[in-house]
Motif scaffolding. Structure first.
Motif, PDB file in Angstrom:
ATOM      1  N   ILE A 165      80.880 -19.347 -69.295  1.00 45.49           N
ATOM      2  CA  ILE A 165      80.393 -17.979 -69.558  1.00 45.49           C
ATOM      3  C   ILE A 165      79.035 -18.028 -70.264  1.00 45.49           C
ATOM      4  O   ILE A 165      78.117 -17.266 -69.927  1.00 45.49           O
ATOM      5  CB  ILE A 165      81.427 -17.211 -70.419  1.00 45.49           C
ATOM      6  CG1 ILE A 165      82.675 -16.922 -69.591  1.00 45.49           C
ATOM      7  CG2 ILE A 165      80.831 -15.911 -70.947  1.00 45.49           C
ATOM      8  CD1 ILE A 165      83.850 -16.414 -70.403  1.00 45.49           C
ATOM      9  N   LYS A 166      78.899 -18.917 -71.228  1.00 48.25           N
ATOM     10  CA  LYS A 166      77.638 -19.010 -71.982  1.00 48.25           C
ATOM     11  C   LYS A 166      76.471 -19.364 -71.049  1.00 48.25           C
ATOM     12  O   LYS A 166      75.399 -18.746 -71.115  1.00 48.25           O
ATOM     13  CB  LYS A 166      77.764 -20.061 -73.091  1.00 48.25           C
ATOM     14  CG  LYS A 166      76.668 -20.009 -74.129  1.00 48.25           C
ATOM     15  CD  LYS A 166      76.994 -20.944 -75.281  1.00 48.25           C
ATOM     16  CE  LYS A 166      76.031 -20.726 -76.462  1.00 48.25           C
ATOM     17  NZ  LYS A 166      74.644 -20.779 -76.136  1.00 48.25           N
ATOM     18  N   LYS A 167      76.708 -20.339 -70.176  1.00 47.45           N
ATOM     19  CA  LYS A 167      75.643 -20.752 -69.248  1.00 47.45           C
ATOM     20  C   LYS A 167      75.336 -19.636 -68.245  1.00 47.45           C
ATOM     21  O   LYS A 167      74.179 -19.425 -67.861  1.00 47.45           O
ATOM     22  CB  LYS A 167      76.046 -22.040 -68.531  1.00 47.45           C
ATOM     23  CG  LYS A 167      76.011 -23.256 -69.461  1.00 47.45           C
ATOM     24  CD  LYS A 167      76.335 -24.531 -68.728  1.00 47.45           C
ATOM     25  CE  LYS A 167      76.196 -25.729 -69.666  1.00 47.45           C
ATOM     26  NZ  LYS A 167      76.573 -26.995 -69.026  1.00 47.45           N
ATOM     27  N   ALA A 168      76.398 -18.924 -67.803  1.00 51.91           N
ATOM     28  CA  ALA A 168      76.194 -17.809 -66.861  1.00 51.91           C
ATOM     29  C   ALA A 168      75.355 -16.706 -67.516  1.00 51.91           C
ATOM     30  O   ALA A 168      74.478 -16.117 -66.873  1.00 51.91           O
ATOM     31  CB  ALA A 168      77.544 -17.262 -66.408  1.00 51.91           C
ATOM     32  N   ALA A 169      75.633 -16.433 -68.795  1.00 53.26           N
ATOM     33  CA  ALA A 169      74.867 -15.395 -69.510  1.00 53.26           C
ATOM     34  C   ALA A 169      73.397 -15.802 -69.616  1.00 53.26           C
ATOM     35  O   ALA A 169      72.498 -14.973 -69.442  1.00 53.26           O
ATOM     36  CB  ALA A 169      75.468 -15.168 -70.890  1.00 53.26           C
ATOM     37  N   GLU A 170      73.154 -17.084 -69.878  1.00 55.18           N
ATOM     38  CA  GLU A 170      71.771 -17.550 -70.060  1.00 55.18           C
ATOM     39  C   GLU A 170      70.958 -17.497 -68.760  1.00 55.18           C
ATOM     40  O   GLU A 170      69.738 -17.453 -68.810  1.00 55.18           O
ATOM     41  CB  GLU A 170      71.790 -18.975 -70.635  1.00 55.18           C
ATOM     42  CG  GLU A 170      72.221 -19.002 -72.100  1.00 55.18           C
ATOM     43  CD  GLU A 170      72.553 -20.393 -72.612  1.00 55.18           C
ATOM     44  OE1 GLU A 170      72.854 -20.531 -73.799  1.00 55.18           O
ATOM     45  OE2 GLU A 170      72.529 -21.360 -71.809  1.00 55.18           O
ATOM     46  N   ARG A 171      71.660 -17.509 -67.619  1.00 60.12           N
ATOM     47  CA  ARG A 171      70.914 -17.399 -66.343  1.00 60.12           C
ATOM     48  C   ARG A 171      71.083 -16.003 -65.723  1.00 60.12           C
ATOM     49  O   ARG A 171      70.776 -15.807 -64.548  1.00 60.12           O
ATOM     50  CB  ARG A 171      71.322 -18.495 -65.359  1.00 60.12           C
ATOM     51  CG  ARG A 171      72.755 -18.480 -64.911  1.00 60.12           C
ATOM     52  CD  ARG A 171      73.022 -19.538 -63.825  1.00 60.12           C
ATOM     53  NE  ARG A 171      74.377 -19.419 -63.320  1.00 60.12           N
ATOM     54  CZ  ARG A 171      75.421 -20.059 -63.804  1.00 60.12           C
ATOM     55  NH1 ARG A 171      75.272 -20.922 -64.776  1.00 60.12           N
ATOM     56  NH2 ARG A 171      76.627 -19.872 -63.288  1.00 60.12           N
ATOM     57  N   TYR A 172      71.592 -15.045 -66.536  1.00 59.39           N
ATOM     58  CA  TYR A 172      71.743 -13.632 -66.129  1.00 59.39           C
ATOM     59  C   TYR A 172      72.615 -13.496 -64.877  1.00 59.39           C
ATOM     60  O   TYR A 172      72.309 -12.698 -63.986  1.00 59.39           O
ATOM     61  CB  TYR A 172      70.370 -12.990 -65.893  1.00 59.39           C
ATOM     62  CG  TYR A 172      69.461 -13.029 -67.106  1.00 59.39           C
ATOM     63  CD1 TYR A 172      69.520 -12.033 -68.072  1.00 59.39           C
ATOM     64  CD2 TYR A 172      68.559 -14.068 -67.284  1.00 59.39           C
ATOM     65  CE1 TYR A 172      68.690 -12.071 -69.192  1.00 59.39           C
ATOM     66  CE2 TYR A 172      67.725 -14.123 -68.398  1.00 59.39           C
ATOM     67  CZ  TYR A 172      67.797 -13.118 -69.347  1.00 59.39           C
ATOM     68  OH  TYR A 172      66.983 -13.164 -70.457  1.00 59.39           O
ATOM     69  N   ASP A 173      73.678 -14.251 -64.826  1.00 59.22           N
ATOM     70  CA  ASP A 173      74.558 -14.276 -63.662  1.00 59.22           C
ATOM     71  C   ASP A 173      75.716 -13.295 -63.887  1.00 59.22           C
ATOM     72  O   ASP A 173      76.794 -13.672 -64.369  1.00 59.22           O
ATOM     73  CB  ASP A 173      75.073 -15.707 -63.451  1.00 59.22           C
ATOM     74  CG  ASP A 173      75.865 -15.852 -62.163  1.00 59.22           C
ATOM     75  OD1 ASP A 173      76.272 -14.825 -61.587  1.00 59.22           O
ATOM     76  OD2 ASP A 173      76.076 -17.003 -61.744  1.00 59.22           O
ATOM     77  N   THR A 174      75.514 -12.034 -63.518  1.00 57.84           N
ATOM     78  CA  THR A 174      76.523 -10.995 -63.759  1.00 57.84           C
ATOM     79  C   THR A 174      77.853 -11.292 -63.051  1.00 57.84           C
ATOM     80  O   THR A 174      78.915 -11.173 -63.685  1.00 57.84           O
ATOM     81  CB  THR A 174      75.982  -9.621 -63.319  1.00 57.84           C
ATOM     82  OG1 THR A 174      74.803  -9.339 -64.083  1.00 57.84           O
ATOM     83  CG2 THR A 174      76.996  -8.525 -63.579  1.00 57.84           C
ATOM     84  N   PRO A 175      77.869 -11.669 -61.756  1.00 54.84           N
ATOM     85  CA  PRO A 175      79.168 -11.924 -61.100  1.00 54.84           C
ATOM     86  C   PRO A 175      79.985 -13.003 -61.816  1.00 54.84           C
ATOM     87  O   PRO A 175      81.200 -12.863 -61.965  1.00 54.84           O
ATOM     88  CB  PRO A 175      78.765 -12.365 -59.695  1.00 54.84           C
ATOM     89  CG  PRO A 175      77.433 -11.732 -59.471  1.00 54.84           C
ATOM     90  CD  PRO A 175      76.754 -11.760 -60.803  1.00 54.84           C
TER      91      PRO A 175
END
Length: 203
Positions: free
Chosen positions: A87-97
């Motif tokens: 989740i942290k890495k997804a947030a840092e790359r603005y990956d909403t899905p």
């Protein structure tokens, strides 16, 4: 003339959010962790002071807390770092899905951990009013449960927000990133508490 203010540069293009130490809320969370850490330090100091005044540990007539619920909780909270990191890495790359997919999983993990925590309280083999030993291990477990519950509620709110139009706003990704940071603090703080409640009485 005093009081005249003149803008010489357009700041409209400046970013409205930042990750990590560039974010003001990041520093707020770090300060919050330090303050909470002081409470835990005081609780640990009380634990070892009480231990130093006893002939045995746990005191005579007391049983150490049952290992199984606490160990299951420890395994679960350590494994939770896998989805937390995703989740942290997804947030840092603005990956909403990806954030929308994994945050409900973290909510479910938090709920499972709270259920196991209930079994932990039930298997401490003492009531908090019994004596000083009982009071301090209840206090340590209660303090950590407050952390767990706080972050779980925060995760539920963020999971709901990320499933609205807010889920595309940069500041919400910063919120998710900082929530993941705080979760790391929650499980890191648990390790010395687990050792104090479950292992030290068995040494």
């Amino acid at each position: 003339m005093m009081g005249d203010v003149r803008f010489t540069q357009d700041v409209a293009e400046l970013p409205t959010h930042k990750f990590g130490p560039s974010s003001l809320t990041w520093w707020g969370i770090i300060a919050f962790m330090v303050i909470e850490g002081m409470f835990f330090a005081l609780a640990f100091a009380a634990y070892f002071m009480i231990m130093g005044h006893e002939q045995g540990w746990p005191p005579e007539g007391r049983q150490a807390a049952d290992l199984i619920p606490g160990t299951l909780f420890t395994i679960g909270i350590l494994l939770s770092e896998i989805p937390n990191t995703i989740i942290k890495k997804a947030a840092e790359r603005y990956d909403t899905p990806a954030v929308r997919l994994w945050m409900p999983i973290m909510v479910a993990i938090g709920a499972a951990l709270l259920i196991i925590r209930g079994f932990e309280f039930n298997n401490l083999n003492c009531r908090w009013t019994d004596d000083a030993y009982s009071s301090i291990i209840w206090a340590l477990l209660l303090l950590h449960t407050t952390h767990l519950l706080t972050d779980w509620i925060d995760t539920i709110v963020l999971a709901a927000l990320m499933n609205t139009d807010e889920g595309y706003e940069g500041r919400r990704f910063v919120d998710v990133d900082e929530n993941s940071l705080y979760w790391r603090y929650v499980w890191l703080m648990w390790l010395p508490i687990y050792a104090t409640i479950y292992l030290v009485p068995r040494l």
